[in-house]
Design a protein around this motif. Structure first.
Motif: not given
Length: 253
Positions: A117, A138, A141-142, A145, A149-151, A159-162
């Motif tokens: 982060e 975005q 973060y892409a 990470f 993902n959904k950011f 918040k990251q949801t892979p």
């Protein structure tokens, strides 16, 4: 000391523009993107030329971009070579990948142990606040990470949801990536989001809603429906900012 870092570029699927302030801070943003196996590469050697900075950068790269990162980390004695697997300014977030690679490498040289982060936020902060490349978060973060993902973006953080690797590999079978030969200055395009009118706010709201719905469709593996949604999302994206397309791209599409 010798350091090598690499960071992937990304394909933006849904939600682009909702990660840009002020919309992000006022309403919250959602982006779904996929990092791909094309990279920005950063190689740094602090022993080769200890009295100055010697830089090799990609074609059309801006030396001042790199200098700003050196300045922020208080470093001015090194050899650095940067190269990219794709042409820069090709719409895949290559500047953010370069920023992430630089922050990762330079922080190691300084002995600083950043979290993912912190790398993403510092990369974004230097690009936007120091270099003046206005844009969302975005891409950074892409790049940091990786993966699919959904950011979710808001005032409180990200918040990251892979999605699973298996799902990413299955979806990749339904995606084609074309190089149009067109390059563009993404910072100028995103400046259209600095001051939002009612039409833009409505369009970005629709872009965000599409991103929320897309997560469900992706998890169901309904690729035909996802293709239709990408078509709708492209329509709303163009409505949110006149600079995202042109006649040639529309003809290709």
């Amino acid at each position: 000391m010798k350091i090598y870092a690499q960071a992937p570029v990304r394909i933006g699927l849904f939600g682009g523009g909702t990660d840009v302030a002020p919309y992000r801070d006022l309403y919250g943003g959602i982006c779904i993107n996929m990092a791909i196996n094309l990279y920005q590469h950063i190689y740094i050697d602090t022993e080769v030329n200890p009295r100055s900075v010697d830089i090799e950068i990609p074609k059309n790269g801006d030396p001042n971009f790199y200098w700003e990162f050196f300045k922020q980390f208080g470093l001015d004695q090194m050899f650095i070579k940067s190269y990219c697997d794709v042409p820069i300014q090709s719409g895949l977030g290559s500047s953010a990948s370069a920023a992430a690679g630089l922050v990762t490498a330079l922080s190691r040289i300084k002995g600083e142990n950043f979290t993912k982060e912190q790398i993403a936020e510092k990369s974004w902060g230097i690009e936007v606040n120091k270099i003046g490349l206005y844009g969302g978060k975005q891409d950074q973060y892409a790049a940091v990470f990786g993966g699919f993902n959904k950011f979710e973006f808001n005032r409180d953080g990200v918040k990251q949801t892979p999605f699973s690797k298996e799902l990413a590999e299955e979806m990749s079978k339904h995606i084609l990536l074309f190089y149009t030969g067109i390059t563009r200055d993404n910072s100028k395009i995103q400046e259209g989001f600095k001051e939002l009118n009612d039409k833009q706010i409505k369009a970005l709201g629709q872009v965000k809603s599409m991103a929320q719905l897309a997560e469900t469709v992706i998890l169901k593996r309904d690729w035909q429906e996802l293709g239709k949604m990408l078509d709708d999302a492209w329509f709303f994206k163009k409505a949110s900012n006149n600079g995202v397309s042109n006649q040639k791209i529309d003809e290709i599409y």
